[in-house]
Design a protein around this motif. Structure first.
Motif, PDB file in Angstrom:
ATOM      1  N   GLU A 143     -69.169   3.646  11.315  1.00 41.26           N
ATOM      2  CA  GLU A 143     -67.973   2.504  11.432  1.00 41.26           C
ATOM      3  C   GLU A 143     -67.361   2.270  12.617  1.00 41.26           C
ATOM      4  OE1 GLU A 143     -65.073   2.925   8.468  1.00 41.26           O
ATOM      5  OE2 GLU A 143     -66.291   2.707   6.584  1.00 41.26           O
ATOM      6  N   LYS A 144     -67.404   3.309  13.508  1.00 40.86           N
ATOM      7  CA  LYS A 144     -66.800   3.157  14.900  1.00 40.86           C
ATOM      8  C   LYS A 144     -67.728   2.177  15.583  1.00 40.86           C
ATOM      9  CE  LYS A 144     -64.203   7.165  15.661  1.00 40.86           C
ATOM     10  NZ  LYS A 144     -64.551   8.781  15.959  1.00 40.86           N
ATOM     11  N   GLN A 169     -70.521  -1.711   9.056  1.00 40.47           N
ATOM     12  CA  GLN A 169     -69.762  -1.901   7.731  1.00 40.47           C
ATOM     13  C   GLN A 169     -70.937  -2.038   6.608  1.00 40.47           C
ATOM     14  OE1 GLN A 169     -66.453  -1.672   6.741  1.00 40.47           O
ATOM     15  NE2 GLN A 169     -65.798  -1.045   8.852  1.00 40.47           N
ATOM     16  N   SER A 207     -65.068  -5.519   4.913  1.00 37.18           N
ATOM     17  CA  SER A 207     -65.935  -5.129   6.157  1.00 37.18           C
ATOM     18  C   SER A 207     -65.871  -5.932   7.328  1.00 37.18           C
ATOM     19  CB  SER A 207     -67.412  -5.342   5.541  1.00 37.18           C
ATOM     20  OG  SER A 207     -67.867  -6.908   5.415  1.00 37.18           O
ATOM     21  N   TRP A 243     -62.468  -5.182   9.521  1.00 35.40           N
ATOM     22  CA  TRP A 243     -62.550  -4.098  10.288  1.00 35.40           C
ATOM     23  C   TRP A 243     -63.435  -4.099  11.332  1.00 35.40           C
ATOM     24  CZ3 TRP A 243     -58.521  -1.606  10.301  1.00 35.40           C
ATOM     25  CH2 TRP A 243     -57.506  -1.954   9.139  1.00 35.40           C
ATOM     26  N   SER A 293     -66.329  -5.508  12.098  1.00 35.48           N
ATOM     27  CA  SER A 293     -67.813  -5.204  12.204  1.00 35.48           C
ATOM     28  C   SER A 293     -68.732  -5.965  13.106  1.00 35.48           C
ATOM     29  CB  SER A 293     -68.357  -5.294  10.701  1.00 35.48           C
ATOM     30  OG  SER A 293     -68.169  -6.737  10.191  1.00 35.48           O
TER      31      SER A 293
END
Lengths: 401, 370, 260
Positions: free
Chosen positions: C83-84, C88, C167, C170, C172
């Motif tokens: 995720e970093k 996603q 998703s 955040w 992505s």
């Protein structure tokens, strides 16, 4: 509900309002209403059967009688929200009461004794939470084992006599004394102002951020209902001896925990873990931490309940942890509408559930009804409550698909 | 049944069972008399050099009395009667099966008489049949073995306890006064006998109108919290017109008094039972409880020892000892029915204190750990 | 045969291998996904699609092979690490909490908070969460019931939308969707497919697992076929027929190892 997702605009769908009144009741903000109506019905029935029931004196008794399992039920609600169960809360409450009584009996400062009693629940809850979460033993077993072991511990604490009386006035005041009238009104006023201020500020904030406003009707209905209940209860209780301190303790903890559940990240995470633990884990929530914390909180609440119970009885005894206390507490949570499957329910519901259970026990005792009748009625109401829970779950699913 | 409140928690006490199991769980342990020289006084019993008696107790979980009172009292009483006597002691830790096993091994060890407090009076007939096969007489101790040809029964008179409480209420309640009765756990046969005794005394008065029965309730599990709710509701129902409370034991009395004090009702008779420190405190210091019923365990142990000695030496127990019969469904069992003692403020010193049952210090502060 | 994309791929996997006990789950999987591109990963059950996705999501680690993200070989040791990097995943079971409302699900585990008593009491800032969600939803043309609606009462398509929206919210760079249209009605399927296209149009790389050949042909730029844990073909959508893809999936075709 609309299904059009393809439109290039985020709008409110008016169609959401077209669902039936019933569906709105079970789905959203007014999920407490069915329990509330049952409570009203129960009160009416008992008042017809004995006109002492709805006197301020009896309602004052009711508050004192339900305070202990109300507090336990609140803790159990948190556990149920996770989809777990805690069968040890009655035993933990007995330990809390016993530690309080023994310390006070040996000349320890009453406030220290109260804090030590409450902390004993924290420790036991933490221990069990660790066992459930880290060692992954089912909570049913851990807390069943816990309840056995804690009762053993209780016998050790209380000793051969079986009862440790509490002769400290400070401690006995918890369930024996009442708030002065003026103080109860100050508290009611502060609470109401706080509620109005929060609501107004929230509306202003949403307006400022350009967010769609929340339904004004629902906001103000809630406020007016809360005000009516608070003012009504205070008038009634002041007509007798005042608001019992034990009742205030109960309300303070209900408000505190309800606030934690609704407004803090931790509270959100309790619901998330109970609703879909896997989703919560994938979203990076510390699922284990939440679980352990909830068991710790429930243990603490149980011990606080035990302190109130011991204060009410003026004694701690080896009988304290047994009997109906566990069932009454779980029933309070479940009758209030908290689902046994996790994720649905609220702390406020536990208060309502405790009122239902308390009213039945109070009313049955007032009618001098035999134990058999009391158990039959309580059993029936519990069954109805859980059936209703199952039914609303199915209905929620249907609404979704 | 000294501490009724212990009873309900019997099943919960797994932990204590483990601990005490180390002491007594492995079967029977013999307590042999020391030395075999006989004094002149004991010469009469030299004809029975191996008087062996089994003293078989039910449990340690719900009441410490069996281990800490009955056992030493019985052995001491036995030694007094015959210094050479051997007492085989065993505790069944709440298990009917274990108790039966203990009976069998006691008979194998050569016990000539069994003194048995059954784990379950209704599931103990086999004990009696086993003993009968070996021609070993059985004395049923404190709890009566039902539906079997038991030789003797030694106990306090439960019906009498209720009668004493009823009589106290009858004598100390104002004419026309209203009585509240808290009878204890419906599931406890002893509670029913207490209530039976109380009703034997009070029912005629209720009928004649000398007294009124305002409220009567069983309290599940003898739970004081429940009793408190019941008492509060009784007061609400009767609009505080309550002139006496017949509480079956001290814990119920404590709960009732709590409710009375909330309504500032004072100076009415409240009964109790078990002579608990808390109850005695209320009697002596607070004056809120009027009486309690005291059942000195050593009397029960002494009577059992005397009876055992008489039976084993072939003497007929005197009528002063065997003072009644109790029907257990199979036969009328000749019984030693001991008289419980009413303790009020005036006779605490001459009863519970004199007997060493408790101390002034503990009565003064029951919370203090011994 | 695929269109040559000049830019560096967002994701490139090279020769991934993974063995679970006696089973060789992956035996050489290679493909790449570029920004703005939709790549469909197809194959029969057990071909290794899910295992591949799990490795890119950081749930499983490969025994051999490389995962190259934006030109750098990365070790995705956990979902958090993935995720970093901006990866996603929208799982088939969506990973939504039915009992919470849309906002809470969008921000699950990343709730925005505001101070009530600084440093001591912090509460969830719902209004701020809603405010931040709206532009993202608008960008993707997502239309949902009021954001305080419980997810349990949403339709399947709406739930899929919430999962996708989360998703995107955040930040992505690569969105992987596992069977996004399974169990949806026709209308909802179409809506979700359109959403996926807009996702790609917004510049994100999209990797879709699907069984549904007609879906694949509607949206994918390229189609990667896995069989028995191996990349057996990579097709440009424009230049292939469903029959050819199916043949590659089942192994009936000799036209294997087509390079991109």
């Amino acid at each position: 509900m609309t299904v059009n997702i393809g439109q290039a605009k985020q709008t409110q769908t008016p169609a959401a309002r077209s669902t039936s009144v019933f569906d709105r009741l079970i789905g959203g903000e007014f999920q407490q209403l069915p329990v509330f109506l049952s409570l009203v019905l129960i009160w009416i029935v008992f008042e017809i059967l004995n006109n002492s029931f709805l006197t301020s004196r009896n309602l004052s008794n009711l508050v004192l009688q339900m305070a202990e399992y109300g507090l336990l039920g609140v803790g159990e609600t948190l556990i149920l929200l996770l989809g777990e169960i805690d069968l040890s809360i009655a035993a933990v409450s007995a330990i809390g009461g016993a530690i309080l009584a023994v310390l006070a009996g040996n000349g320890v400062n009453p406030y220290v004794a109260i804090i030590a009693g409450a902390l004993s629940g924290t420790v036991l809850g933490l221990f069990q939470g660790f066992w459930v979460t880290v060692l992954r033993v089912p909570s049913f077993i851990v807390t069943l084992a816990g309840s056995l072991a804690f009762l053993g511990l209780l016998f050790v604490l209380i000793g051969q006599e079986g009862t440790v009386p509490i002769m400290n006035n400070t401690i006995n005041a918890i369930a024996g004394n009442y708030l002065p009238d003026w103080l109860s009104w100050v508290l009611v006023a502060v609470a109401l102002l706080l509620m109005v201020w929060t609501a107004v500020r929230d509306r202003a904030k949403r307006h400022q951020l350009g967010l769609p406003p929340k339904s004004a009707a629902s906001t103000w209905t809630k406020l007016i209902l809360s005000a009516a209940v608070m003012i009504g209860a205070t008038v009634l209780l002041n007509a007798y001896q005042g608001v019992p301190i034990a009742g205030l303790v109960l309300i303070v903890f209900v408000v505190l925990l309800a606030w934690i559940c609704q407004s803090t990240g931790f509270g959100r995470h309790i619901y998330a873990v109970g609703g879909n633990a896997e989703a919560a884990r994938r979203a990076g929530i510390n699922v284990k931490g939440v679980r352990i914390m909830v068991f710790t909180l429930a243990g603490t609440m149980a011990a606080i309940g035990g302190i109130v119970g011991a204060s009410r009885l003026g004694a701690a005894s080896t009988a304290s942890g047994g009997s109906d206390l566990l069932m009454d507490s779980i029933a309070a949570a479940v009758i209030g509408g908290t689902s046994l499957f996790g994720g649905y329910g609220s702390v406020w519901n536990a208060l309502l559930g405790a009122l239902v259970i308390g009213s039945i026990e109070n009313g049955m005792a007032l009618l001098n009804a035999p134990t058999s009748t009391k158990y039959l009625v309580e059993g029936a109401i519990l069954l109805l409550a859980v059936t209703f829970d199952t039914f609303t779950r199915m209905r929620r699913k249907q609404l979704g698909r | 049944m000294a501490k009724k409140t212990w009873k309900k928690s019997a099943t919960w006490m797994a932990a204590a069972a483990v601990v005490t199991g180390i002491v007594a769980g492995c079967g029977t342990s013999s307590t042999n008399s020391q030395g075999s020289t006989s004094t002149g006084a004991a010469s009469a019993v030299n004809a029975h050099p191996s008087v062996k008696i089994a003293f078989l107790m039910p449990e340690t979980n719900t009441s410490p009395r069996w281990e800490y009172d009955d056992r030493p009292d019985f052995i001491a009483a036995m030694k007094k009667l015959d210094p050479n006597a051997q007492v085989i002691y065993a505790n069944a830790q709440g298990s009917e099966a274990t108790q039966l096993q203990q009976v069998e091994s006691a008979i194998t060890e050569g016990a000539k008489l069994l003194v048995v407090a059954p784990v379950n009076g209704f599931a103990a007939t086999t004990i009696v049949t086993e003993a009968a096969k070996a021609h070993v007489p059985v004395i049923s101790y404190d709890r009566l073995i039902q539906n079997a040809k038991v030789d003797y029964y030694v106990s306090f008179n439960n019906v009498e306890v209720g009668k004493l409480q009823g009589e106290y209420i009858a004598q100390h309640t104002k004419k026309g006064g209203t009585v509240v009765m808290l009878d204890g756990a419906e599931t406890d046969p002893n509670a029913k006998q207490f209530a039976q005794g109380a009703h034997e005394v009070l029912d005629p008065l209720f009928k004649s109108g000398k007294l009124k029965l305002g409220y009567e309730q069983y309290t599940p599990n003898w739970d004081s919290q429940q009793a408190l709710t019941e008492m509060q509701q009784a007061l609400t129902r009767l609009h505080n017109h309550v002139n006496a409370v017949l509480a079956a034991n001290d814990n119920l009395a404590g709960a009732a008094i709590q409710a009375l004090e909330q309504q500032h009702i004072k100076g009415i008779p409240v009964t109790g039972q078990d002579a608990t420190d808390a109850g005695l405190h209320r009697i002596y210091y607070d004056g809120t409880q009027s009486m309690t019923v005291y059942k000195p365990i050593y009397e029960e142990a002494d009577a059992a020892a005397q009876l055992a000695y008489d039976v084993i030496t072939g003497k007929k127990p005197p009528a002063s000892l065997v003072n009644g019969t109790v029907n257990n469904g199979a036969t009328n069992v000749p019984s030693v029915l001991l008289q419980p003692i009413v303790v009020t403020k005036s006779n605490i010193a001459s009863t519970v204190i004199k007997d060493g049952f408790t101390t002034w210090a503990r009565i003064k502060n029951p919370a203090e750990q011994q | 045969m695929a269109t040559e994309v000049k830019t560096q791929p967002v994701l490139e996997v090279r020769n991934l291998r993974k063995r679970f006990g006696a089973v060789q789950a992956l035996d050489g999987v290679s493909f790449s996904v570029h920004a703005g591109e939709i790549v469909a990963l197809v194959g029969d059950n057990g071909a290794g699609k899910s295992t591949t996705i799990k490795m890119i999501a950081g749930v499983e680690q490969p025994d051999e092979g490389d995962i190259v993200f934006e030109g750098q070989a990365v070790r995705l040791t956990s979902p958090a690490v993935a995720e970093k990097y901006g990866i996603q995943t929208v799982y088939q079971d969506l990973a939504l909490c039915d009992n919470l409302d849309i906002v809470s699900n969008l921000f699950l585990g990343r709730e925005l908070r505001r101070n009530v008593i600084p440093g001591v009491v912090r509460v969830i800032d719902r209004n701020e969460m809603e405010r931040r969600a709206i532009p993202v939803l608008n960008e993707l043309g997502i239309r949902l019931p009021p954001l305080h609606t419980q997810v349990a009462s949403l339709s399947g398509g709406q739930r899929q939308t919430v999962a996708v929206a989360r998703s995107v919210l955040w930040g992505s760079k690569l969105v992987m969707l596992d069977e996004p249209t399974a169990a949806l009605g026709v209308v909802q399927q179409r809506a979700v497919l359109e959403l996926i296209q807009r996702l790609a149009a917004s510049g994100r790389a999209v990797l879709v697992i699907s069984h549904n050949m007609s879906d694949v042909f509607k949206i994918a730029n390229r189609i990667v076929v896995l069989r028995l844990g191996r990349t057996v073909a990579t097709f440009d959508r424009e230049q292939v027929t469903p029959e050819q893809v199916v043949a590659a999936i089942t192994g009936a075709s000799a036209q294997e190892e087509v390079t991109s």
